[in-house]
Motif scaffolding. Structure first.
Motif, PDB file in Angstrom:
ATOM      1  N   ILE A 205       0.802  -1.112  -0.162  1.00 25.36           N
ATOM      2  CA  ILE A 205       0.153  -0.170  -0.084  1.00 25.36           C
ATOM      3  C   ILE A 205       1.366   1.815  -0.109  1.00 25.36           C
ATOM      4  O   ILE A 205       0.784   2.331  -0.685  1.00 25.36           O
ATOM      5  CB  ILE A 205      -0.981   0.221   1.204  1.00 25.36           C
ATOM      6  N   GLU A 206       2.078   1.176   0.621  1.00 25.66           N
ATOM      7  CA  GLU A 206       3.001   2.193   0.485  1.00 25.66           C
ATOM      8  C   GLU A 206       3.639   2.862  -0.834  1.00 25.66           C
ATOM      9  O   GLU A 206       3.133   3.745  -0.858  1.00 25.66           O
ATOM     10  CB  GLU A 206       3.802   2.411   2.319  1.00 25.66           C
ATOM     11  N   ASN A 207       3.933   1.755  -1.820  1.00 27.51           N
ATOM     12  CA  ASN A 207       4.399   1.675  -2.482  1.00 27.51           C
ATOM     13  C   ASN A 207       3.492   2.573  -2.888  1.00 27.51           C
ATOM     14  O   ASN A 207       3.611   3.526  -4.587  1.00 27.51           O
ATOM     15  CB  ASN A 207       5.769   0.900  -2.514  1.00 27.51           C
ATOM     16  N   LEU A 208       2.462   1.278  -3.540  1.00 21.35           N
ATOM     17  CA  LEU A 208       1.417   1.844  -4.396  1.00 21.35           C
ATOM     18  C   LEU A 208       0.789   3.643  -4.363  1.00 21.35           C
ATOM     19  O   LEU A 208       0.402   4.282  -5.015  1.00 21.35           O
ATOM     20  CB  LEU A 208      -0.090   1.127  -3.935  1.00 21.35           C
ATOM     21  N   SER A 209       0.928   4.023  -2.872  1.00 25.80           N
ATOM     22  CA  SER A 209       0.609   5.090  -2.591  1.00 25.80           C
ATOM     23  C   SER A 209       1.674   6.265  -3.635  1.00 25.80           C
ATOM     24  O   SER A 209       1.444   7.350  -4.151  1.00 25.80           O
ATOM     25  CB  SER A 209       0.529   5.591  -1.080  1.00 25.80           C
ATOM     26  N   LYS A 210       2.286   5.692  -3.432  1.00 23.95           N
ATOM     27  CA  LYS A 210       3.404   6.473  -3.992  1.00 23.95           C
ATOM     28  C   LYS A 210       3.319   7.052  -5.317  1.00 23.95           C
ATOM     29  O   LYS A 210       4.014   7.867  -6.060  1.00 23.95           O
ATOM     30  CB  LYS A 210       4.707   6.556  -3.012  1.00 23.95           C
TER      31      LYS A 210
END
Length: 59
Positions: free
Chosen positions: A5-10
């Motif tokens: 989720i964190e990388n997808l948000s970025k």
């Protein structure tokens, strides 16, 4: 999901910046559409919401 989720948000934030740069460029409308569609599909792919070639399959 192919990423967390964190990388997808970025990645989604970067996609928005990319689309703004494309819109401000001197490319033709069709070229802009191609660039943004391909980038959008990539983001869909990393979020496990897209399968390349999936439209090509016959029912």
């Amino acid at each position: 999901m192919k990423t967390d989720i964190e990388n997808l948000s970025k990645i989604q934030d970067l996609l928005l910046k990319y689309k703004m740069e494309i819109e401000l460029s001197s490319m033709t409308p069709l070229t802009k559409k191609i660039y943004t569609d391909h980038a959008h599909n990539f983001v869909r792919w990393v979020s496990n919401d897209f399968a390349p070639g999936s439209r090509l399959k016959k029912a």
